[in-house]
Design an enzyme around this catalytic site. Structure first.
Site, PDB file in Angstrom:
ATOM      1  N   ASN A   1      75.297  14.965 -70.404  1.00 17.50           N
ATOM      2  CA  ASN A   1      76.151  15.714 -69.479  1.00 17.50           C
ATOM      3  C   ASN A   1      76.677  17.020 -70.058  1.00 17.50           C
ATOM      4  O   ASN A   1      77.252  17.818 -69.314  1.00 17.50           O
ATOM      5  CB  ASN A   1      77.309  14.846 -68.986  1.00 17.50           C
ATOM      6  CG  ASN A   1      76.835  13.833 -67.944  1.00 17.50           C
ATOM      7  OD1 ASN A   1      75.663  13.834 -67.568  1.00 17.50           O
ATOM      8  ND2 ASN A   1      77.727  12.984 -67.491  1.00 17.50           N
TER       9      ASN A   1
ATOM     10  N   ARG B   1      67.098   8.030 -67.104  1.00 14.82           N
ATOM     11  CA  ARG B   1      67.746   9.325 -66.886  1.00 14.82           C
ATOM     12  C   ARG B   1      68.877   9.551 -67.885  1.00 14.82           C
ATOM     13  O   ARG B   1      69.264  10.689 -68.120  1.00 14.82           O
ATOM     14  CB  ARG B   1      68.327   9.405 -65.463  1.00 14.82           C
ATOM     15  CG  ARG B   1      67.297   9.560 -64.373  1.00 14.82           C
ATOM     16  CD  ARG B   1      67.984   9.736 -63.037  1.00 14.82           C
ATOM     17  NE  ARG B   1      69.184  10.529 -63.223  1.00 14.82           N
ATOM     18  CZ  ARG B   1      70.379  10.273 -62.668  1.00 14.82           C
ATOM     19  NH1 ARG B   1      70.531   9.251 -61.870  1.00 14.82           N
ATOM     20  NH2 ARG B   1      71.405  11.049 -62.889  1.00 14.82           N
TER      21      ARG B   1
HETATM   22  C1  UD1 Z   1      79.885  14.642 -63.410  1.00 10.45           C
HETATM   23  C2  UD1 Z   1      78.990  13.820 -64.282  1.00 10.45           C
HETATM   24  C3  UD1 Z   1      79.006  12.358 -63.830  1.00 10.45           C
HETATM   25  C4  UD1 Z   1      80.444  11.845 -63.783  1.00 10.45           C
HETATM   26  C5  UD1 Z   1      81.339  12.769 -62.959  1.00 10.45           C
HETATM   27  C6  UD1 Z   1      82.808  12.402 -63.002  1.00 10.45           C
HETATM   28  C7  UD1 Z   1      77.266  15.358 -64.970  1.00 10.45           C
HETATM   29  C8  UD1 Z   1      75.862  15.804 -64.866  1.00 10.45           C
HETATM   30  N1  UD1 Z   1      77.635  14.332 -64.207  1.00 10.45           N
HETATM   31  O1  UD1 Z   1      79.363  14.598 -62.083  1.00 10.45           O
HETATM   32  O2  UD1 Z   1      78.253  11.592 -64.764  1.00 10.45           O
HETATM   33  O3  UD1 Z   1      80.474  10.564 -63.198  1.00 10.45           O
HETATM   34  O4  UD1 Z   1      81.213  14.125 -63.448  1.00 10.45           O
HETATM   35  O5  UD1 Z   1      83.254  12.348 -64.317  1.00 10.45           O
HETATM   36  O6  UD1 Z   1      78.039  15.886 -65.749  1.00 10.45           O
HETATM   37  N2  UD1 Z   1      83.836  16.688 -55.373  1.00 10.45           N
HETATM   38  C9  UD1 Z   1      84.173  17.306 -54.184  1.00 10.45           C
HETATM   39  N3  UD1 Z   1      83.745  18.592 -53.983  1.00 10.45           N
HETATM   40  C10 UD1 Z   1      83.035  19.286 -54.927  1.00 10.45           C
HETATM   41  C11 UD1 Z   1      82.706  18.633 -56.137  1.00 10.45           C
HETATM   42  C12 UD1 Z   1      83.126  17.337 -56.338  1.00 10.45           C
HETATM   43  O7  UD1 Z   1      84.813  16.716 -53.311  1.00 10.45           O
HETATM   44  O8  UD1 Z   1      82.679  20.446 -54.679  1.00 10.45           O
HETATM   45  C13 UD1 Z   1      84.292  15.284 -55.599  1.00 10.45           C
HETATM   46  C14 UD1 Z   1      83.122  14.294 -55.822  1.00 10.45           C
HETATM   47  O9  UD1 Z   1      82.591  13.828 -54.611  1.00 10.45           O
HETATM   48  C15 UD1 Z   1      83.833  13.211 -56.623  1.00 10.45           C
HETATM   49  C16 UD1 Z   1      84.832  14.004 -57.473  1.00 10.45           C
HETATM   50  O10 UD1 Z   1      84.998  15.256 -56.821  1.00 10.45           O
HETATM   51  O11 UD1 Z   1      84.539  12.355 -55.762  1.00 10.45           O
HETATM   52  C17 UD1 Z   1      84.412  14.238 -58.901  1.00 10.45           C
HETATM   53  O12 UD1 Z   1      83.088  14.723 -58.921  1.00 10.45           O
HETATM   54  P1  UD1 Z   1      82.563  15.705 -60.058  1.00 10.45           P
HETATM   55  O13 UD1 Z   1      83.534  15.713 -61.198  1.00 10.45           O
HETATM   56  O14 UD1 Z   1      82.208  17.004 -59.455  1.00 10.45           O
HETATM   57  O15 UD1 Z   1      81.228  14.970 -60.519  1.00 10.45           O
HETATM   58  P2  UD1 Z   1      79.857  15.631 -60.990  1.00 10.45           P
HETATM   59  O16 UD1 Z   1      80.119  16.944 -61.661  1.00 10.45           O
HETATM   60  O17 UD1 Z   1      78.893  15.575 -59.868  1.00 10.45           O
END
Ligand code: UD1
Length: 432
Positions: free
Chosen positions: A35, A411
């Site tokens: 990550n 993965r």
């Molecule tokens: C990253 C990690 C994943 C981890 C997650 C939370 C990577 C490649 N993946 O995923 O392994 O489980 O952080 O620690 O680093 N959200 C919104 N709007 C947005 C973006 C996010 O509502 O624009 C929400 C998501 O649906 C979720 C929350 O915010 O409920 C956190 O998601 P996020 O921290 O963005 O996860 P990822 O970056 O996808």
């Protein structure tokens, strides 16, 4: 080579067969962080010269990110130690195509750097996945605040900023790891100052920020919830070593704890795992940490059940929830595990119940009554960390467990069966 040929489907239908009952015992090396490797590879797009990225894990997600960079025209050379030389100067395509984004949502991380450097980027809109709907609205609103024009057309995010991005003060509605990374990379080349408030402060973001600073970016507040970025004209290439994978580390620690075993993990860091180590001690583990290593010993005892609630760093990570749920399934006592980050991330409990676990779902909380042992059964992996929990469950089950659809595991876990074999687990891979 044609573009279509460069796009490859990495899914394999391999299965893992695990015979449970033994205790984990031994020592292994922890790989580089997936990550942080992913955003750091995306950040290479920002450089005006070659970059060397070291300690990348040999994983399908990393290979997909390298395929995406190649697809955009970036030169990629890999040496035998997974040290990758990336030359972003040959980038000619500003697009992340559907074929790659559908296999890996983190492809969205090329959006910020491509837009900041070239004033345009088209990225296939990532859909939901097994663990939730996972919108990217905060990534897009942050880029808009920096002056980008964004439209979603025919399944693609089309972002334009012909005169370049401009610094802005942006407060994120929710703590998002990927959103913080995308906006941090974009702000590094924007004109003027950007302030990102309510930023995520996961160690992977610190690693990305340190890499950007090594490339010449001006960032303060690294590791806090307010990042201040003074945009620079250009960023240069550098050599950067990716930090150890804290989730791989945590997964092997939980595996040892669940089996009553002992493990020494090298090339890792304890300072980024405080919440996880605290829960393992609560479960009865003796833990010793030192320069570059963590050892855990359960002295043959059954773990005690631990309650936990997932939340952004430095609280308990959602990426460790499934593994602890598996440990709690065979622990002494009852526990409640609450998932607050992703709406569908307790999905693995149904597979654990098929193995004899006693887990009930109430809203976003799993109520777990620990049983003495599980029973081996054929089970199916649904997402990366859920798959790891099934492998842990298989180790504490009587008889044989066949874990299907392990492309999810591949993965995120480098050489999982070799590492577990080294720790004395009876595990083998059968090709699908
Ligand atoms: C990253 C990690 C994943 C981890 C997650 C939370 C990577 C490649 N993946 O995923 O392994 O489980 O952080 O620690 O680093 N959200 C919104 N709007 C947005 C973006 C996010 O509502 O624009 C929400 C998501 O649906 C979720 C929350 O915010 O409920 C956190 O998601 P996020 O921290 O963005 O996860 P990822 O970056 O996808």
């Amino acid at each position: 080579m044609g573009r279509a040929k460069r796009l490859k489907d990495y899914k394999s239908m391999d299965k893992l067969i695990i015979r449970g009952g033994g205790r984990i015992d031994g020592d292994i090396r922890i790989s580089g962080s997936k990550n942080s490797g992913l955003p750091i590879l995306a950040a290479t797009i920002l450089a005006n010269g070659p970059m060397n990225i070291c300690n990348l894990p040999h994983l399908n997600d990393i290979t997909t990110m390298l395929a995406l960079l190649r697809c955009m025209g970036v030169g990629v050379t890999i040496n035998e130690k997974m040290c990758v030389e990336v030359d972003p100067c040959s980038l000619t395509e500003y697009e992340a195509p559907y074929e790659l984004v559908k296999t890996m949502r983190a492809s969205i991380l090329v959006l910020g750097p491509t837009l900041a450097k070239y004033g345009q980027a088209d990225v296939s809109f990532p859909g939901g996945c097994a663990i939730g709907s996972r919108p990217v609205d905060i990534h897009l609103r942050g880029l808009e605040a920096m002056g980008a024009e964004i439209e979603v057309d025919a399944g693609y995010i089309r972002a334009r900023a012909p005169g370049g991005l401009k610094g802005a003060h942006f407060v994120m509605d929710k703590v998002t790891v990927g959103g913080t990374e995308n906006l941090l990379m974009a702000a590094a080349l924007a004109k003027g100052k950007t302030i990102l408030d309510n930023a995520a402060r996961e160690p992977e973001i610190v690693d990305l920020a340190n890499c950007l600073v090594a490339m010449g970016a001006k960032i303060s507040g690294i590791g806090t919830t307010t990042l201040e970025i003074e945009g620079v004209e250009e960023l240069h290439g550098c050599t950067y070593t990716v930090m150890p994978d804290r989730i791989e580390t945590g997964t092997y620690l939980v595996a040892a704890a669940a089996t009553g075993g002992a493990v020494k993990l090298r090339d890792t860091r304890a300072d980024i795992l405080t919440a996880v180590l605290q829960k393992l001690e609560e479960a009865g583990a003796s833990i010793e940490t030192g320069e570059g290593y963590i050892s855990l010993d359960m002295h043959g005892r059954r773990p005690k059940a631990v309650d936990l609630i997932t939340a952004p760093y430095p609280a308990f990570p959602t990426d460790m929830q499934a593994q602890f749920t598996a440990m709690n399934a065979v622990a002494e006592g009852t526990s409640a595990v609450t998932e607050t980050i992703f709406e569908n991330r307790l999905i693995q409990i149904h597979e654990l119940n098929r193995m004899g676990a006693d887990i009930k779902l109430e809203g976003n909380t799993a109520l777990i009554k620990g049983v003495e042992r599980l029973k081996g059964a054929p089970v199916m992996a649904t997402d990366l960390r859920a798959s790891a929990s099934l492998v842990i469950a298989a180790m504490v089950a009587d008889g044989e467990t066949l874990v299907d659809r392990i492309y999810h595991i591949d993965r995120g876990y480098e050489c999982i069966e070799e590492k577990l074999q080294q720790l004395g687990v009876d595990i083998r891979r059968v090709p699908g």
